[in-house]
Motif scaffolding. Structure first.
Motif, PDB file in Angstrom:
ATOM      1  N   THR A  27       0.834  -1.206   0.000  1.00  0.00           N
ATOM      2  CA  THR A  27       0.000   0.000   0.000  1.00  0.00           C
ATOM      3  C   THR A  27       0.867   1.254   0.000  1.00  0.00           C
ATOM      4  OG1 THR A  27      -1.732  -1.197   1.205  1.00  0.00           O
ATOM      5  CG2 THR A  27      -1.850   1.210   1.213  1.00  0.00           C
ATOM      6  N   ALA A  31       1.097   4.027  -3.003  1.00  0.00           N
ATOM      7  CA  ALA A  31       0.854   5.445  -2.740  1.00  0.00           C
ATOM      8  C   ALA A  31       2.041   6.290  -3.198  1.00  0.00           C
ATOM      9  CB  ALA A  31       0.579   5.665  -1.254  1.00  0.00           C
ATOM     10  N   ALA A  34       2.147   6.620  -6.965  1.00  0.00           N
ATOM     11  CA  ALA A  34       1.123   7.531  -7.469  1.00  0.00           C
ATOM     12  C   ALA A  34       1.401   8.976  -7.074  1.00  0.00           C
ATOM     13  CB  ALA A  34      -0.250   7.109  -6.952  1.00  0.00           C
ATOM     14  N   SER A  36       1.221  10.335  -4.272  1.00  0.00           N
ATOM     15  CA  SER A  36       0.263  10.899  -3.319  1.00  0.00           C
ATOM     16  C   SER A  36       0.998  11.242  -2.027  1.00  0.00           C
ATOM     17  CB  SER A  36      -0.882   9.911  -3.063  1.00  0.00           C
ATOM     18  OG  SER A  36      -0.396   8.737  -2.456  1.00  0.00           O
ATOM     19  N   ALA A 169      -2.574  -1.618  -4.106  1.00  0.00           N
ATOM     20  CA  ALA A 169      -2.841  -0.525  -5.050  1.00  0.00           C
ATOM     21  C   ALA A 169      -4.295  -0.069  -4.959  1.00  0.00           C
ATOM     22  CB  ALA A 169      -2.514  -0.974  -6.472  1.00  0.00           C
ATOM     23  N   GLU A 170      -5.208  -1.018  -4.796  1.00  0.00           N
ATOM     24  CA  GLU A 170      -6.627  -0.657  -4.656  1.00  0.00           C
ATOM     25  C   GLU A 170      -6.868   0.159  -3.387  1.00  0.00           C
ATOM     26  OE1 GLU A 170      -8.398  -4.610  -6.951  1.00  0.00           O
ATOM     27  OE2 GLU A 170      -8.775  -4.342  -4.818  1.00  0.00           O
ATOM     28  N   SER A 173      -5.430   3.708  -3.807  1.00  0.00           N
ATOM     29  CA  SER A 173      -6.279   4.513  -4.691  1.00  0.00           C
ATOM     30  C   SER A 173      -7.555   4.955  -3.986  1.00  0.00           C
ATOM     31  CB  SER A 173      -6.639   3.710  -5.948  1.00  0.00           C
ATOM     32  OG  SER A 173      -5.512   3.496  -6.748  1.00  0.00           O
ATOM     33  N   ARG A 178      -9.103   8.256  -5.497  1.00  0.00           N
ATOM     34  CA  ARG A 178      -9.039   7.998  -6.931  1.00  0.00           C
ATOM     35  C   ARG A 178      -9.700   6.657  -7.216  1.00  0.00           C
ATOM     36  NH1 ARG A 178      -3.886   8.704  -5.444  1.00  0.00           N
ATOM     37  NH2 ARG A 178      -3.394   6.569  -6.016  1.00  0.00           N
ATOM     38  N   PRO A 180      -9.806   2.940  -8.466  1.00  0.00           N
ATOM     39  CA  PRO A 180      -8.723   1.964  -8.638  1.00  0.00           C
ATOM     40  C   PRO A 180      -8.385   1.775 -10.109  1.00  0.00           C
ATOM     41  CG  PRO A 180     -10.444   1.110  -7.186  1.00  0.00           C
ATOM     42  CD  PRO A 180     -10.966   2.382  -7.796  1.00  0.00           C
ATOM     43  N   ALA A 181      -7.103   1.513 -10.376  1.00  0.00           N
ATOM     44  CA  ALA A 181      -6.668   1.265 -11.750  1.00  0.00           C
ATOM     45  C   ALA A 181      -7.337  -0.003 -12.266  1.00  0.00           C
ATOM     46  CB  ALA A 181      -5.154   1.122 -11.790  1.00  0.00           C
TER      47      ALA A 181
END
Length: 199
Positions: A27, A31, A34, A36, A169-170, A173, A178, A180-181
């Motif tokens: 995670t 982050a 991305a 963030s 990743a979820e 996001s 955002r 999720p991809a």
């Protein structure tokens, strides 16, 4: 972003804690990728406050240690929860901790669900026990839960790591607001999971 990790492993070292740490690392990495905000991670080891949880259930009064753990979880922007599977379900200590929280204290909070067990046959605990529990608590679980059986910790770590990274990743996001991809979901037929394939 404040990330709280709740782990209900009973032994030291614990595969439950190992999975929790790897989910947290994934995670944080997602982050960072991305770009963030930085992520601070706080871990709540339920084995360290097991007596405090029991006493609170009996008296209704949390100890300072339990109050601190509750504050960490409730005050987090996102949550990772990992439980061992005992008798085909989440552990009693895990459930007891979430029983002492106020019913609305996790409302809208992004949460990543994880579990560990000896066999792949218990993997449905994620969807049939953990999701309903956190649905009742009005939390917002990410789509990918991560179950790690004993066989995942050897030759199967490649597939496990891919699931960990996808779930991390979820969560990153969702916590950042955002979507999720999107990507092709990794699908392994259940009969292959039982046979130890799909790695």
């Amino acid at each position: 972003m404040k990330l709280a990790v709740v782990t209900a492993g009973l032994s030291v070292p614990s595969s439950t804690r190992l999975l929790a740490d790897r989910l947290a690392a994934a995670t944080v990495a997602a982050a960072a990728a991305a770009a963030s905000e930085p992520v601070s991670v706080s871990v709540v080891e339920l084995r360290d406050i097991a007596l405090d949880v029991t006493k609170n259930l009996l008296t209704g009064f949390p100890s300072p240690a339990l109050r601190s753990a509750i504050s960490t979880v409730v005050g987090a922007d996102a949550l990772i929860v990992v439980t061992p599977v005992f008798t085909a379900g989440y552990s009693g200590l895990f459930k007891s901790f979430f029983d002492v929280l106020d019913a609305d204290s996790l409302a809208g909070k992004p949460v990543l669900l994880g579990a560990t067990g000896g066999t792949e046959r218990h993997s449905l605990v994620l969807d049939y026990q953990l999701r309903p529990l956190f649905g009742y608590l009005k939390a917002d679980p990410v789509a990918t839960g991560v179950y790690a059986a004993s066989s995942d910790w050897g030759s199967g770590e490649g597939a496990l790591q891919r699931r960990i990274e996808k779930a991390g990743a979820e969560l990153a996001s969702l916590a950042a607001g955002r979507p999720p991809a999107t990507g092709e979901p990794e699908f392994v037929p259940f009969d292959q999971l039982l046979a130890g394939a799909g790695e």
